[in-house]
Design a protein around this motif. Sequence first.
Motif, short mmCIF file in Angstrom:
data_model
loop_
_atom_site.label_atom_id
_atom_site.label_comp_id
_atom_site.label_asym_id
_atom_site.label_seq_id
_atom_site.Cartn_x
_atom_site.Cartn_y
_atom_site.Cartn_z
N ASP A 192 11.10 2.98 -2.90
CA ASP A 192 11.98 3.20 -1.94
C ASP A 192 11.49 2.48 -0.81
N ILE A 193 13.10 1.90 -0.33
CA ILE A 193 13.38 0.37 -0.06
C ILE A 193 13.35 0.85 1.51
N GLY A 194 14.90 1.69 1.80
CA GLY A 194 15.08 1.96 2.96
C GLY A 194 13.67 2.96 4.37
N GLY A 195 13.43 3.57 3.06
CA GLY A 195 12.61 5.15 3.98
C GLY A 195 11.09 4.15 4.47
N PRO A 196 10.68 3.10 3.63
CA PRO A 196 9.55 2.69 4.38
C PRO A 196 9.51 1.44 5.34
N ALA A 197 11.09 1.41 5.55
CA ALA A 197 11.60 0.36 6.06
C ALA A 197 11.22 1.22 7.87
N MET A 198 12.30 1.91 7.63
CA MET A 198 11.84 3.11 8.77
C MET A 198 10.72 3.62 9.30
N ARG A 217 2.60 11.21 18.21
CA ARG A 217 2.80 9.99 18.18
C ARG A 217 2.17 9.34 17.64
N GLN A 218 0.96 9.09 18.38
CA GLN A 218 -0.49 8.51 17.45
C GLN A 218 -0.19 8.53 16.68
N LYS A 219 -0.90 10.19 16.11
CA LYS A 219 -1.47 11.17 14.71
C LYS A 219 -0.44 10.19 13.68
N GLN A 220 0.27 10.61 14.43
CA GLN A 220 1.43 11.06 13.21
C GLN A 220 1.96 9.30 12.84
N ALA A 221 2.21 8.16 13.49
CA ALA A 221 1.74 6.98 13.43
C ALA A 221 0.83 6.52 12.92
N GLN A 222 -0.65 6.95 12.30
CA GLN A 222 -1.44 6.88 11.70
C GLN A 222 -1.26 7.01 10.59
N ILE A 223 -0.60 8.72 10.01
CA ILE A 223 -0.39 9.23 8.69
C ILE A 223 0.66 7.93 8.24
N ALA A 224 2.10 8.39 8.99
CA ALA A 224 2.77 7.66 8.38
C ALA A 224 2.25 5.71 8.23
N TYR A 225 1.46 5.34 8.14
CA TYR A 225 1.12 3.43 7.82
C TYR A 225 0.57 3.97 7.24
N ALA A 226 -0.11 5.35 6.56
CA ALA A 226 -1.54 5.37 5.32
C ALA A 226 -0.52 6.03 4.28
N ARG A 227 0.65 6.30 4.62
CA ARG A 227 1.34 7.22 3.55
C ARG A 227 2.61 5.68 2.80
N THR A 228 3.15 5.08 3.64
CA THR A 228 3.60 3.48 3.03
C THR A 228 2.66 3.05 3.01
#
Length: 529
Positions: free
Chosen positions: A128-134, A173-184
């Motif tokens: 995936d390219i667009g997904g991680p970028a977003m 939002r802060q917690k979700q951001a951490q989860i998101a960076y861990a996923r990418t």
Amino acid sequence: MTHLVPLRRALISVSDKTGLIEFARALATRGVELLSTGGTALTLRTAGLKVRDVAEVTGFPEMMDGRVKTLHPAVHGGLLALRDDAEHLAAMAAHGIEPIDLLVVNLYPFEATVAKGGDYADCIENIDIGGPAMIRAAAKNHAFVAVVVDVQDYDAVLAELDANGTQTSYAFRQKQAQIAYARTAAYDAAVSTWMAAALGETAPRRRAFAGELAQTLRYGENPHQNAAFYTDGSARPGVATARQWQGKELSYNNINDTDAAFELVSEFAPAHGPAVAIIKHANPCGVARGETLLEAYKRAYDCDRTSAFGGIIALNQTLDAATAEEICKIFTEVVIAPDACAEAREIFAAKKNLRLLTTGALADPAAPILGFRQVAGGFLVQDKDTGRISRDDLKVVTKRAPTEQELADLMFAWTVAKHVKSNAIIYVKDGATVGVGAGQMSRVDSTRIAARKAVDMAEALGMSDPLTRGSVVASDAFFPFADGLITAAEAGATALIQPGGSMRDAEVIAAADAAGLAMVFTGMRHFRH
């Protein structure tokens, strides 16, 4: 800092559509405008939901088989704009960019594609390219934007909106951001690891490992240590993929020991008969074959009954009722097997503290696995020890060659040796360990300890001779001196298997000949630290 942000517009673009319709409908009923792409938009429309296409927002159609659809200022501007910055707001107004308050994206199933054996082109197409970028854009701008990358967080989003009047808090939002960076990060680690393997790179310039939380543990090896269990997404049968039928949660030490037990018993193919391994503190205290699982268990148990108490038992075949009844006679922490019959599960149900795990299959002992261990300032990486030998690989170095029975026991002992902490000495007789010496600083000490345990067990079983009388011995590495071999001979061993390669091999061989022992060299060692 609460900093509540109203949720008016959500962009949803997901590969895994589990729970999608229910979640999107819940957002819509709260007055949230839905933007979407391709298959996600079609799914939502089919369910009767009003959806605005991203192509309408960007002014560009999806193209290149969907590779280019969200990589556009109208999307990334809506995610990255600082809502309290006048210049950002002016730029948004000038270019007709609308803010996006929630991004919901789960990525192309790259890991699943690799796990099912996809070819190179298929794996590349699932990057995936667009997904991680977003995701990265939304996570960076978590002061204003909430991001969701896991299906299991849908309910948390709705609870957050209900608690705050269709607004999200900064902490959320802060917690979700951490989860998101861990996923990418995990996604990129999976891609880079797969590509390194595809290119044959055994030591790439940068190495990344990632896992997904499976269980927060009460503590680590000791109560003062924090710990958690993560899975790597592989389909390898074992403790990480097993079904737990009963008992309390596994501890850090349970998981470590159960893995050791199952990896060992997986060395013994069911087609060659039942086999059982009993593990204590990551070392086997008894391993045996038998005509039945019950016989194999009893023979493994009789190697070291004292250490087996509170141990881990691994079986290479479906657990049957008779074996389950016998296991229940002592306290056991965990039993793991490919399967368990209904009657065996019912028998175990009366033992509430006993954990029963089934894996569906044995692990493939020859499958390549990458392991790593942390050291101060870095970590060591190596391939799993998948080394195996056949009888044709053995070199007879003594005047006497081993008998057929000795050969069979030598091969069995060598298999077990791979799973015993070095310095490892294993006495085997008739397809069962009768003495195990593990983790000693001196090889001769391991030899003596294993022999002493065999004497103790013989006395406990009412036998006049030590169990090592007529046994064979395996050593995970070469004998540096003849003393260890002499000790084994004094314990009653008749044959030995070892790697060879010591400067004193000639001295050791001479000692074996003098004692009338048969000895074979493997040319391979099995250090396990």
